[in-house]
Scaffold this active site. Structure first.
Site, mmCIF file in Angstrom:
data_model
loop_
_atom_site.group_PDB
_atom_site.id
_atom_site.type_symbol
_atom_site.label_atom_id
_atom_site.label_comp_id
_atom_site.label_asym_id
_atom_site.label_seq_id
_atom_site.Cartn_x
_atom_site.Cartn_y
_atom_site.Cartn_z
ATOM 1 N N ARG A 64 0.800 -1.190 0.038
ATOM 2 C CA ARG A 64 -0.038 0.188 0.351
ATOM 3 C C ARG A 64 0.990 1.144 -0.108
ATOM 4 N NH1 ARG A 64 -2.984 -2.754 -1.129
ATOM 5 N NH2 ARG A 64 -5.237 -3.852 -0.906
ATOM 6 N N GLU A 118 -4.851 5.914 -6.316
ATOM 7 C CA GLU A 118 -4.788 6.006 -7.566
ATOM 8 C C GLU A 118 -6.556 6.425 -8.521
ATOM 9 O OE1 GLU A 118 -4.424 1.499 -6.527
ATOM 10 O OE2 GLU A 118 -2.159 1.698 -5.972
ATOM 11 N N HIS A 122 -0.782 -0.888 -9.975
ATOM 12 C CA HIS A 122 -2.206 -2.030 -9.450
ATOM 13 C C HIS A 122 -1.897 -3.249 -9.898
ATOM 14 C CE1 HIS A 122 -3.510 -1.620 -4.878
ATOM 15 N NE2 HIS A 122 -3.295 -2.450 -5.563
#
Length: 311
Positions: free
Chosen positions: A229, A258, A276
């Site tokens: 994270r 994001e 991601h």
């Protein structure tokens, strides 16, 4: 099974028939607008929610769904799920811990290899007919530090040993049954590392564990990789360290907001960036949705769920 599942995730649509074949009715709401509409109109029918850690599920949404019984989180992280609110309402929460660990570990090593061996810039130079050749470090006998030795961290450590690297780690408590060096703090881990891999869950308890001091401890020949994270690393400190050569490079799969990525990161040539995707593979997606199905089937049959999460 007649339970209705509100599906907020957007990355596993190909495998959602696993849930339908198990007898669940699905309401797909992968955007903020469709999510808000589904919660507002869901009323009594929605009994389960499928979400991701960054998407979460919040107290006011739980209050709008009086028959919600269970929240299933894809992946290990559940940082944006309001666990106290869920517990207060008697809502069970599960996660997907461990299912995608091999895929995430593969991506972590791919990022590290790409950054340390200068693969993106080398590739670009060949495409421009420049034939850029730069001497880069090897992996053998390097010190790799893993922040968080859960399923993903263990899978990374196993792969690192295949490269003849020395493994150290930090977690809240030392793990039994592993032959790696334990460091008491993230700062100590950074001091003991040439390559620092962030593999710990997000949330308030891990926020900015890697800050200016830890990056300084990693040093001008050190590299950091984050497949966990973004909140675990202080982004401003990281950008400053990269810009001024206080670390050699970074490879990042996660970001604070994001899909927005700071322009400062995009302009640096000592970073590798991916959107991601560390946990995405056909095997991981299939396994994750199957675990959700297994948890739901167990729950609605009155049996213990397989991967419970507690506040």
């Amino acid at each position: 099974m007649s339970a209705t599942v509100l599906v907020l995730v957007e990355s596993v649509n190909e495998y959602l028939p696993i849930l339908e074949d198990a007898g669940f009715r699905l309401i797909l709401a992968p955007t903020p607008a469709t999510r808000a509409e589904a919660v507002a109109q869901g009323g009594d029918q929605i009994t389960a929610v499928l979400t991701r850690g960054p998407l979460g599920f919040f107290e006011e949404e739980m209050a709008a769904l009086p028959n919600l019984k269970i929240i299933c989180v894809i992946g290990a992280g559940y940082e944006q799920v309001d666990l106290p609110a869920a517990e207060a309402r008697g809502i069970t929460v599960t996660n997907g811990a461990g299912v995608n660990a091999p895929t995430v570990a593969d991506h972590a090593m791919a990022l590290l290899l790409s950054m340390v061996r200068d693969i993106p810039l080398a590739d670009a130079s060949v495409r421009r007919s420049e034939w850029r050749k730069v001497t880069r470090p090897t992996f053998a006998n390097k010190r790799i530090g893993i922040l968080g030795l859960g399923a993903v961290g263990l899978a990374i450590a196993k792969r690192a040993q295949g490269f003849d690297m020395h493994v150290s780690y930090h977690s809240r408590t030392p793990r039994t049954g592993v032959d790696f060096d334990y460091c008491e703090t993230p700062l100590a881990l950074a001091h003991a590392s040439d390559f620092l891999i962030v593999a710990t869950p997000g949330g308030a308890g891990t926020r900015h564990l890697i800050d200016k001091a830890a990056l300084a401890a990693l040093g001008p020949e050190g590299f950091v990789v984050n497949i966990a994270r973004a909140s675990v690393i202080a982004t401003d400190d990281l950008i400053d360290a990269l810009q001024h050569g206080r670390i050699a490079g970074a490879a990042l799969d996660v970001f604070d907001d994001e899909p927005q990525v700071p322009d400062a990161l995009k302009t640096l040539n000592n970073v590798v960036l991916t959107p991601h995707v560390a946990g995405l593979s056909p095997e991981a997606s299939r396994g994750t949705v199957q675990l959700v199905a297994d948890n739901l089937l167990a729950f609605f049959a009155g049996k213990p769920v397989l991967t419970p999460v507690h506040s």
